[in-house]
Motif scaffolding. Structure first.
Motif, PDB file in Angstrom:
ATOM      1  N   ILE A 326       0.865  -1.200   0.008  1.00 18.22           N
ATOM      2  CA  ILE A 326       0.054  -0.038  -0.055  1.00 18.22           C
ATOM      3  C   ILE A 326       0.695   1.193   0.011  1.00 18.22           C
ATOM      4  N   VAL A 327       0.493   2.266  -0.911  1.00 18.68           N
ATOM      5  CA  VAL A 327       1.158   3.828  -0.554  1.00 18.68           C
ATOM      6  C   VAL A 327       0.132   4.575  -0.190  1.00 18.68           C
ATOM      7  N   ALA A 328       0.535   5.402   0.893  1.00 20.72           N
ATOM      8  CA  ALA A 328      -0.241   6.246   1.613  1.00 20.72           C
ATOM      9  C   ALA A 328      -1.113   7.250   0.630  1.00 20.72           C
ATOM     10  N   ASP A 329      -2.117   7.833   1.075  1.00 22.03           N
ATOM     11  CA  ASP A 329      -3.031   8.632   0.291  1.00 22.03           C
ATOM     12  C   ASP A 329      -2.226   9.678  -0.524  1.00 22.03           C
ATOM     13  N   GLY A 330      -1.211  10.211   0.399  1.00 21.50           N
ATOM     14  CA  GLY A 330      -0.640  11.457   0.132  1.00 21.50           C
ATOM     15  C   GLY A 330       0.631  11.264  -1.160  1.00 21.50           C
ATOM     16  N   GLY A 331       0.794   9.762  -1.337  1.00 25.90           N
ATOM     17  CA  GLY A 331       1.942   9.473  -2.295  1.00 25.90           C
ATOM     18  C   GLY A 331       1.251   8.835  -3.615  1.00 25.90           C
ATOM     19  N   ARG A 332      -0.268   8.565  -3.101  1.00 31.63           N
ATOM     20  CA  ARG A 332      -0.713   7.644  -4.263  1.00 31.63           C
ATOM     21  C   ARG A 332      -0.975   8.248  -5.714  1.00 31.63           C
ATOM     22  N   ARG A 333      -1.214   9.477  -5.553  1.00 33.75           N
ATOM     23  CA  ARG A 333      -1.565  10.418  -6.746  1.00 33.75           C
ATOM     24  C   ARG A 333      -0.944  11.898  -6.477  1.00 33.75           C
ATOM     25  N   LEU A 334      -0.303  12.126  -7.550  1.00 25.75           N
ATOM     26  CA  LEU A 334       0.397  13.667  -7.445  1.00 25.75           C
ATOM     27  C   LEU A 334      -0.733  14.573  -7.449  1.00 25.75           C
ATOM     28  N   PRO A 335      -0.686  15.693  -6.631  1.00 25.85           N
ATOM     29  CA  PRO A 335      -1.901  16.516  -6.505  1.00 25.85           C
ATOM     30  C   PRO A 335      -2.004  17.542  -7.800  1.00 25.85           C
ATOM     31  N   THR A 336      -3.304  17.813  -8.158  1.00 27.50           N
ATOM     32  CA  THR A 336      -3.378  18.495  -9.464  1.00 27.50           C
ATOM     33  C   THR A 336      -3.638  20.165  -9.093  1.00 27.50           C
ATOM     34  N   PRO A 337      -3.357  21.168  -9.605  1.00 27.05           N
ATOM     35  CA  PRO A 337      -3.343  22.570  -9.141  1.00 27.05           C
ATOM     36  C   PRO A 337      -4.829  22.681  -8.832  1.00 27.05           C
ATOM     37  N   ASN A 338      -5.034  23.472  -7.999  1.00 24.43           N
ATOM     38  CA  ASN A 338      -6.206  23.948  -7.626  1.00 24.43           C
ATOM     39  C   ASN A 338      -6.762  25.224  -8.303  1.00 24.43           C
ATOM     40  N   LEU A 339      -7.691  25.048  -9.312  1.00 28.54           N
ATOM     41  CA  LEU A 339      -7.944  26.085 -10.314  1.00 28.54           C
ATOM     42  C   LEU A 339      -8.333  27.385  -9.488  1.00 28.54           C
ATOM     43  N   THR A 340      -9.346  27.179  -8.545  1.00 29.63           N
ATOM     44  CA  THR A 340      -9.993  28.177  -7.752  1.00 29.63           C
ATOM     45  C   THR A 340      -8.745  28.988  -7.297  1.00 29.63           C
ATOM     46  N   VAL A 341      -7.669  28.489  -6.427  1.00 28.89           N
ATOM     47  CA  VAL A 341      -6.775  29.247  -5.778  1.00 28.89           C
ATOM     48  C   VAL A 341      -5.826  29.948  -6.938  1.00 28.89           C
ATOM     49  N   ILE A 342      -5.811  29.148  -7.972  1.00 30.77           N
ATOM     50  CA  ILE A 342      -4.968  29.949  -9.216  1.00 30.77           C
ATOM     51  C   ILE A 342      -5.582  31.290  -9.586  1.00 30.77           C
ATOM     52  N   VAL A 343      -6.724  31.111  -9.652  1.00 26.49           N
ATOM     53  CA  VAL A 343      -7.741  32.244 -10.334  1.00 26.49           C
ATOM     54  C   VAL A 343      -7.611  33.466  -9.213  1.00 26.49           C
ATOM     55  N   LEU A 344      -7.910  33.043  -7.969  1.00 24.88           N
ATOM     56  CA  LEU A 344      -7.862  34.104  -7.132  1.00 24.88           C
ATOM     57  C   LEU A 344      -6.594  34.442  -6.883  1.00 24.88           C
ATOM     58  N   VAL A 345      -5.381  33.908  -7.043  1.00 23.83           N
ATOM     59  CA  VAL A 345      -4.239  34.526  -6.671  1.00 23.83           C
ATOM     60  C   VAL A 345      -3.668  35.231  -7.921  1.00 23.83           C
ATOM     61  N   THR A 346      -4.007  34.789  -8.984  1.00 21.55           N
ATOM     62  CA  THR A 346      -3.719  35.718 -10.221  1.00 21.55           C
ATOM     63  C   THR A 346      -4.789  36.887 -10.120  1.00 21.55           C
ATOM     64  N   TYR A 347      -5.908  36.861  -9.945  1.00 21.58           N
ATOM     65  CA  TYR A 347      -6.879  38.349  -9.557  1.00 21.58           C
ATOM     66  C   TYR A 347      -6.153  39.114  -8.506  1.00 21.58           C
ATOM     67  N   ALA A 348      -5.671  38.601  -7.573  1.00 18.83           N
ATOM     68  CA  ALA A 348      -4.982  39.410  -6.210  1.00 18.83           C
ATOM     69  C   ALA A 348      -3.648  39.952  -6.993  1.00 18.83           C
ATOM     70  N   VAL A 349      -3.108  39.428  -7.729  1.00 16.94           N
ATOM     71  CA  VAL A 349      -1.831  40.061  -8.365  1.00 16.94           C
ATOM     72  C   VAL A 349      -2.049  41.027  -9.297  1.00 16.94           C
ATOM     73  N   CYS A 350      -3.224  40.850 -10.243  1.00 14.95           N
ATOM     74  CA  CYS A 350      -3.382  41.811 -11.214  1.00 14.95           C
ATOM     75  C   CYS A 350      -3.865  43.292 -10.398  1.00 14.95           C
ATOM     76  N   LEU A 351      -4.712  42.858  -9.279  1.00 16.99           N
ATOM     77  CA  LEU A 351      -5.359  44.017  -8.598  1.00 16.99           C
ATOM     78  C   LEU A 351      -4.212  44.731  -7.936  1.00 16.99           C
ATOM     79  N   LEU A 352      -3.375  44.236  -7.317  1.00 17.43           N
ATOM     80  CA  LEU A 352      -2.112  44.815  -6.779  1.00 17.43           C
ATOM     81  C   LEU A 352      -1.268  45.404  -7.661  1.00 17.43           C
ATOM     82  N   ALA A 353      -0.987  44.948  -8.826  1.00 15.52           N
ATOM     83  CA  ALA A 353      -0.488  45.653 -10.058  1.00 15.52           C
ATOM     84  C   ALA A 353      -1.195  46.885 -10.433  1.00 15.52           C
TER      85      ALA A 353
END
Length: 362
Positions: A326-353
């Motif tokens: 058995i492989v633990a849950d954290g190693g069984r699959r690579l994590p995929t990027p969280n699109l919601t977080v990416i969108v929010l971070v991009t929006y925050a960076v653009c707003l600050l700019a």
């Protein structure tokens, strides 16, 4: 669970492939009989890896466009050398180069007697080597990242050496929808090898197969746990593994195995997931050719055998009982990027700019 006693290959088995069927002449009567039997069994008349109509139209259009661009550049220069003619010639050369890149990626399809002759030889090769040949089939239900992708997924020229040998070879084709409409065809050759134990999810994205005849692996895990390895390895592969599993990845990728990967597998993208090793090549295998099987045999004898030996004794120390496979849950699959977080971070960076630009402008 104890480690399996068998090895993927041994010194005797490493040269066991019988390649005679790939070079023997094929009689018309045998080919005709094979074709009729195959069609009656539901084998398609066309090659599943053949380019789509859109692909044909694209390559024809780009070929014509490239010829016309070259003609314009030559005629302008013949009319006289000037700044304008030099600029037009340079633009024409750039357009010709771009057209050549697109046309150069085109894979000419097999059809007619050539297609059935290839299929016959692969079928005979599989029979002589105790394998099972399937000319065309739905995409196998495997855990590798390429198998669930796209529309109209098909596998072709699949040679499966069975459970005991634990490896198979084939080609994958699928259509990927484009943002502005239409679809692009993707064709990959793959090698699938069963490992003795489950291992954390690792992706090695080759940096050597992104050229004219290659294609960059669309890695949904890109940037998630990417680590750089010592020596020349990072010049050939970009590795990603689950966070916290860097030491496990290095357990697999010994200096000897990394050297073999550079020598024999640098044009392959590689994935280890569950108890499977996958090697992906961004163009189909020509499995009716002996030279292709010689290459595959070297891969099995080196890369696959090295991975097999390293995973035989692997245990994930994060699980309660290390004796379990058995492989633990954290190693069984690579994590995929969280699109919601990416969108929010991009929006925050653009707003600050924007705020910073307004502040500095004021």
């Amino acid at each position: 669970m104890g480690a399996p006693e068998r090895e993927l290959v041994s010194g005797a088995e490493a040269t066991a492939l019988d390649l005679r069927a790939l070079g023997e002449p094929v009689s018309r009567s045998d080919l005709r009989s094979f074709r009729h039997t195959s069609i009656a069994a539901g084998v398609p008349r066309l090659d599943p890896t053949a380019p789509s109509l859109r692909g044909w139209l694209t390559v024809i259009g780009m070929a014509v466009f490239g010829v016309l661009s070259a003609l314009v550049g030559v005629l302008v220069l013949l009319d006289g050398i000037s700044v304008t003619s030099i600029v037009v010639a340079l633009v024409s050369a750039f357009l010709v180069f771009g057209s050549t890149l697109i046309v150069g990626r085109f894979s000419w399809p097999r059809w007619g007697s050539r297609l059935w002759r290839d299929r016959y030889r692969i079928a005979r090769f599989a029979e002589q080597n105790g394998a099972r040949y399937t000319a065309a089939m739905p995409t196998p239900q495997l855990a590798g990242m390429l198998f669930p992708r796209g529309d109209r997924r098909r596998a072709s020229d699949v040679v499966d050496f069975g459970v005991e040998a634990g490896w198979s070879v084939g080609n994958l084709s699928y259509l990927k929808n484009l943002p502005k409409g239409g679809a692009e065809q993707h064709v990959w050759g793959y090698v699938s090898v069963e490992l003795p134990r489950r291992f954390p999810h690792i992706v090695l994205d080759s940096l050597s197969n992104h050229g004219l005849r290659g294609r960059e692996l669309e890695n949904p895990y890109s940037g998630q746990g990417a680590i750089a390895l010592e020596g020349d390895f990072s010049r050939h592969f970009r590795m990603t593994c689950p966070p916290g599993y860097e030491r496990d990845a290095l357990y697999l990728l010994t200096p000897d195995l990394m050297a073999v990967l550079i020598d024999e597998g640098r044009d392959f993208d590689i994935e280890v997931v569950d108890n499977r090793l996958f090697l992906y090549r961004p163009r189909p295998f020509a499995l009716a050719e002996a030279a292709e099987w010689e290459r595959i045999r070297r891969i099995i004898d080196t890369i696959a055998e090295g991975a097999y030996k390293r995973t035989v004794n692997y245990r994930d120390e994060r699980v309660g009982d290390v004796r379990t496979d058995i492989v633990a849950d954290g190693g069984r699959r690579l994590p995929t990027p969280n699109l919601t977080v990416i969108v929010l971070v991009t929006y925050a960076v653009c707003l600050l700019a924007a705020v910073a630009a307004g502040f500095l402008g004021g």
